[in-house]
Write a protein that holds these residues in place. Structure first.
Motif, PDB file in Angstrom:
ATOM      1  N   UNK A  29     -39.868  -5.823  57.673  1.00 21.51           N
ATOM      2  CA  UNK A  29     -40.666  -5.416  58.825  1.00 21.51           C
ATOM      3  C   UNK A  29     -41.171  -3.984  58.639  1.00 21.51           C
ATOM      4  N   UNK A  30     -40.264  -3.076  58.236  1.00 25.31           N
ATOM      5  CA  UNK A  30     -40.651  -1.673  58.031  1.00 25.31           C
ATOM      6  C   UNK A  30     -41.669  -1.553  56.900  1.00 25.31           C
ATOM      7  N   UNK A  31     -41.506  -2.389  55.870  1.00 25.04           N
ATOM      8  CA  UNK A  31     -42.461  -2.401  54.761  1.00 25.04           C
ATOM      9  C   UNK A  31     -43.860  -2.731  55.250  1.00 25.04           C
ATOM     10  N   UNK A  32     -43.939  -3.735  56.142  1.00 27.52           N
ATOM     11  CA  UNK A  32     -45.237  -4.130  56.713  1.00 27.52           C
ATOM     12  C   UNK A  32     -45.810  -2.986  57.551  1.00 27.52           C
ATOM     13  N   UNK A  33     -44.956  -2.362  58.392  1.00 30.68           N
ATOM     14  CA  UNK A  33     -45.412  -1.261  59.253  1.00 30.68           C
ATOM     15  C   UNK A  33     -45.936  -0.092  58.421  1.00 30.68           C
ATOM     16  N   UNK A  34     -45.185   0.268  57.368  1.00 31.19           N
ATOM     17  CA  UNK A  34     -45.626   1.360  56.481  1.00 31.19           C
ATOM     18  C   UNK A  34     -46.949   1.013  55.812  1.00 31.19           C
ATOM     19  N   UNK A 276     -36.195   4.994  68.582  1.00 32.11           N
ATOM     20  CA  UNK A 276     -36.685   6.091  67.734  1.00 32.11           C
ATOM     21  C   UNK A 276     -37.596   5.556  66.632  1.00 32.11           C
ATOM     22  N   UNK A 277     -37.333   4.314  66.179  1.00 30.03           N
ATOM     23  CA  UNK A 277     -38.223   3.701  65.191  1.00 30.03           C
ATOM     24  C   UNK A 277     -39.604   3.455  65.797  1.00 30.03           C
ATOM     25  N   UNK A 278     -39.617   2.976  67.064  1.00 27.13           N
ATOM     26  CA  UNK A 278     -40.893   2.734  67.753  1.00 27.13           C
ATOM     27  C   UNK A 278     -41.674   4.035  67.865  1.00 27.13           C
ATOM     28  N   UNK A 279     -40.950   5.111  68.244  1.00 25.09           N
ATOM     29  CA  UNK A 279     -41.604   6.404  68.479  1.00 25.09           C
ATOM     30  C   UNK A 279     -42.205   6.970  67.193  1.00 25.09           C
ATOM     31  N   UNK A 280     -41.591   6.680  66.033  1.00 24.44           N
ATOM     32  CA  UNK A 280     -42.125   7.221  64.779  1.00 24.44           C
ATOM     33  C   UNK A 280     -43.058   6.258  64.038  1.00 24.44           C
ATOM     34  N   UNK A 281     -42.951   4.953  64.326  1.00 25.77           N
ATOM     35  CA  UNK A 281     -43.719   3.980  63.548  1.00 25.77           C
ATOM     36  C   UNK A 281     -44.945   3.438  64.262  1.00 25.77           C
ATOM     37  N   UNK A 282     -44.857   3.322  65.592  1.00 24.35           N
ATOM     38  CA  UNK A 282     -45.945   2.640  66.311  1.00 24.35           C
ATOM     39  C   UNK A 282     -47.252   3.448  66.323  1.00 24.35           C
ATOM     40  N   UNK A 283     -47.238   4.756  66.688  1.00 23.55           N
ATOM     41  CA  UNK A 283     -48.539   5.472  66.696  1.00 23.55           C
ATOM     42  C   UNK A 283     -49.274   5.457  65.353  1.00 23.55           C
ATOM     43  N   UNK A 284     -48.615   5.775  64.200  1.00 26.94           N
ATOM     44  CA  UNK A 284     -49.372   5.753  62.938  1.00 26.94           C
ATOM     45  C   UNK A 284     -49.914   4.371  62.587  1.00 26.94           C
TER      46      UNK A 284
END
Length: 311
Positions: A29-34, A276-284
């Motif tokens: 999931x994080x790989x996709x988000x990045x 905290x993941x949402x706060x750092x990953x969602x805006x970018x």
């Protein structure tokens, strides 16, 4: 025994406690988000550079936002991949301080860029005849430099304020990266200076910026309501939709994280981590998506790139 900066203790990063078995799914999931955020923001920068019609203040600010979002992604990437993919959980004191510095620097800059963008929308709607004289290229550049310098000066003392403290507990962090509110819980010395300084920079940046963004939208709304035809009103407001979405996806998770840190102490630990993941990953990740959907020129150019047309 107490370590202080001479001992420089390492820190232990945490994945999702209690969910170690499903961490590989989270890694996917994080790989996709990045991927979405890095490719999306790089494409926005490329399109604004290549497309002549986008060489105007609104899109210069958007390219600052995209560049900043790339910074956010790259500052968390090494340790997040380390923890979730390679199970590397230890991070040295200095690496942790550097990462904390960059995460907070880009976070503060995002707030400043969103404020500059709201000023851009305010001038465009409330004072359109003076738009090109107020927002010249050099002024846009100066605003970008000011946003960077303000953030840098705010964040610069943090690592030094932490370095002077003795660390004697188990230095286990709550996340897969280093954040100041997390680090400040670990020293066994007096952290009151750090806490006061941390709170004052948050109020003087996020607090002040969000109040000024709110004020600019009050003035924009007042100006829009004075327009006679409903169609014109909707058309004018439509130019603010992308920016409003960017403001909401930046500030809402941020408020959520801080409220939860204060009042949600009894909730399961993974809820804190997910927030905290949402706060750092969602805006970018969402910013390039929103601007691609809402901006005709970006959407058109993106279609050309994806369909393989070279012009």
């Amino acid at each position: 025994e107490a370590h202080n900066s001479s001992g420089l203790p390492p820190f232990i990063l945490t994945g999702l406690p209690g969910m170690e078995t499903s961490q590989h799914w989270l890694f996917l999931l994080l790989g996709v988000l990045y991927t979405v955020s890095i490719v999306g923001n790089a494409l926005i920068l490329f399109i604004i550079k290549e497309e002549e019609s986008l060489h105007q203040p609104m899109y210069y600010f958007l390219s600052l936002l995209s560049g900043n979002d790339l910074g956010v992604s790259f500052s968390t990437l090494p340790t997040v991949l380390g923890v979730f993919c390679f199970h590397l959980r230890e991070i040295s004191f200095n690496s942790c301080m550097s990462q904390m510095f960059f995460i907070h620097l880009f976070s503060f800059m995002e707030s400043g860029i969103l404020l500059a963008m709201s000023f851009d929308r305010y001038v465009a709607i409330c004072n359109p005849l003076r738009y090109s004289t107020v927002l010249t290229d050099s002024r846009v550049m100066s605003m970008g430099v000011c946003v960077f310098l303000r953030s840098f000066c705010m964040i610069f003392p943090l690592p030094f304020l932490l370095k002077r403290l003795p660390f004697c507990k188990a230095n286990v962090l709550s996340h897969a990266y280093c954040l100041h509110p997390d680090l400040i819980r670990l020293p066994c010395g007096d952290t009151s200076i750090n806490n006061i300084f941390g709170l004052s920079i948050v109020i003087s940046t996020f607090g002040l910026d969000s109040a000024l963004i709110f004020l600019s939208y009050v003035l924009i709304l007042r100006s829009v309501l004075a327009i006679a035809s409903r169609e014109e009103r909707m058309k004018t407001l439509n130019t603010c939709v992308s920016h409003l979405c960017a403001v909401l996806i930046f500030y809402v998770p941020k408020v959520g994280v801080s409220m939860f840190a204060r009042y949600g102490r009894h909730a399961p630990h993974y809820v804190h981590t997910l927030l905290s993941l949402i706060y750092l990953f969602v805006p970018p990740m969402l910013n390039p998506v929103i601007y691609s959907i809402k901006t005709k020129e970006i959407r058109r150019r993106l279609c050309k790139i994806l369909l393989g047309n070279k012009f």
